[in-house]
Design an enzyme around this catalytic site. Structure first.
Site, mmCIF file in Angstrom:
data_model
loop_
_atom_site.group_PDB
_atom_site.id
_atom_site.type_symbol
_atom_site.label_atom_id
_atom_site.label_comp_id
_atom_site.label_asym_id
_atom_site.label_seq_id
_atom_site.Cartn_x
_atom_site.Cartn_y
_atom_site.Cartn_z
ATOM 1 N N GLU A 181 31.862 43.413 11.726
ATOM 2 C CA GLU A 181 32.681 42.253 11.326
ATOM 3 C C GLU A 181 32.927 42.239 9.811
ATOM 4 O OE1 GLU A 181 31.212 38.574 12.883
ATOM 5 O OE2 GLU A 181 30.515 39.435 14.761
ATOM 6 N N GLU A 224 23.359 37.228 17.099
ATOM 7 C CA GLU A 224 22.683 36.289 16.188
ATOM 8 C C GLU A 224 21.485 35.538 16.787
ATOM 9 O OE1 GLU A 224 25.871 33.767 14.766
ATOM 10 O OE2 GLU A 224 26.957 35.454 13.924
#
Ligand SMILES: Oc1ccccc1CN[C@@H]1C=C[C@@H](O)[C@H](O)[C@H]1O
Length: 330
Positions: free
Chosen positions: A240, A133
């Site tokens: 995820e 991220e």
């Protein structure tokens, strides 16, 4: 027999099927994980803050518990995650007197962490989410503001991959992010990854977190993201996956069970998502859910704390949902 098929065995010619696990779920969901998943990811136990809470003081007990489970049940392990702005120890960015540390100190701390962690599991963890991220969700900048960027500068990402490759030259190294199918963020992730590839940085894949919902993203954006990342010659892992029954801005907290309509929609969405994954099986090598069954999901705490969600293909009693039957009728 009316035995339900093993999800990962059914997909063995397409890609690995994985689940995020933790010390609680390797007990409560042991049989389900064993039967249906061939790869596991530690949900929190291999994050920087979990492994090195104080400089030079490593706490591997919980990570080792998950590694032992993987060895005992012959599961592959994805390492998650070495460099991230969240769940990271504050000492990393500060000097003893509390002032902000300098680039050299931060990079040597990063290298020591990576050497210790990747070195410990060398030959056991086959791939790492090296950086998580780092890209912004909005605005002109590509990289999000973080202490990593502020102190070390833009090449902290190059360094993380180079250090990880030195620590385990055989490990596959991934850049991992969410909202990865949003066209604007997709182009930022693409240009970051393109730069890494062009500079000869050892990166092997892009992790698409795939925290999706009954409403977002649209299928064409998913296709375009897969094609864009693959065009760099990188592997793709879905890292995820969960499919929230709520639209991101829906903060309702009244439900104690999903509505039939929610489940019908989720079934349709899983059917469509896995059709796309199968279509791109040549570039997708692993699809990991961020959990295993609806009795445990991080979405019970995000974006609304304490609000139950039902995001997986196994229900709260570990029974297959309609979505399971859809994605296994191939
Ligand atoms: O979907 C998001 C929206 C905003 C911020 C982060 C995320 C996802 N962030 C993920 C979620 C759960 C954590 O356990 C994972 O390590 C992290 O990668």
């Amino acid at each position: 027999s009316n035995e339900i098929p093993s999800l990962y065995k059914l997909y063995e010619d397409y890609f690995h099927i994985g689940a995020a696990v933790n010390p609680y779920t390797i007990k409560t969901s042991k049989d389900l994980i064993n039967t249906h998943f061939s790869s596991i990811t530690a949900e929190n136990e291999m994050k920087f803050g979990s492994l090195e809470p104080e400089e030079g003081k490593f706490t591997f007990e919980k990570a080792d518990e998950i590694m032992n489970f993987a060895k005992e049940h012959n599961k592959e392990v994805r390492g998650h995650t070495l460099v991230w702005h969240n769940q990271t120890s504050d000492w990393l960015f500060t000097n003893k007197d509390g002032s902000l540390t300098d680039r050299e100190t931060l990079l040597s701390r990063m290298k020591n962490h990576i050497d210790t962690v990747v070195g410990r599991y060398k030959g056991q963890i086959y791939c790492w989410d090296v950086v998580n991220e780092a890209v912004t969700d909005s605005g002109e900048n590509i990289l999000r503001d973080s202490k990593w960027l502020e102190i070390a500068g833009e090449d902290f990402i190059d360094k993380a991959f180079e250090y990880a490759h030195l620590a385990d030259p055989d490990a596959l190294l991934f850049y991992n992010d969410y909202n990865e199918s949003n066209p604007v963020k997709r182009e930022k992730i693409y240009s970051l990854a393109k730069g890494l590839v062009e500079r000869g940085v050892p990166i092997h894949g892009i992790g698409m977190q795939a925290h999706w919902s009954n409403f977002h993203p649209n299928l064409d954006d998913i296709r375009q993201a897969i094609e864009r990342y693959a065009s760099l010659g990188l592997q793709i892992h879905v890292t995820e996956m969960d499919v929230s029954v709520f639209n991101f801005d829906d903060k309702r907290t009244d439900l104690k069970a999903p509505t039939a309509e929610m489940m019908e929609k989720q079934t349709e969405r899983y059917d469509q998502f896995f059709r796309i994954f199968r279509e791109y099986k040549d570039v997708i090598s692993c699809v990991t859910f961020w959990g295993a069954a609806d009795d445990y999901t991080w979405l019970d705490g995000f974006p609304v704390r304490g609000r139950k969600n039902w995001p997986f293909v196994f229900d709260e009693n570990h029974q297959p949902k309609e979505s399971f039957y859809k994605i296994t009728s191939i």
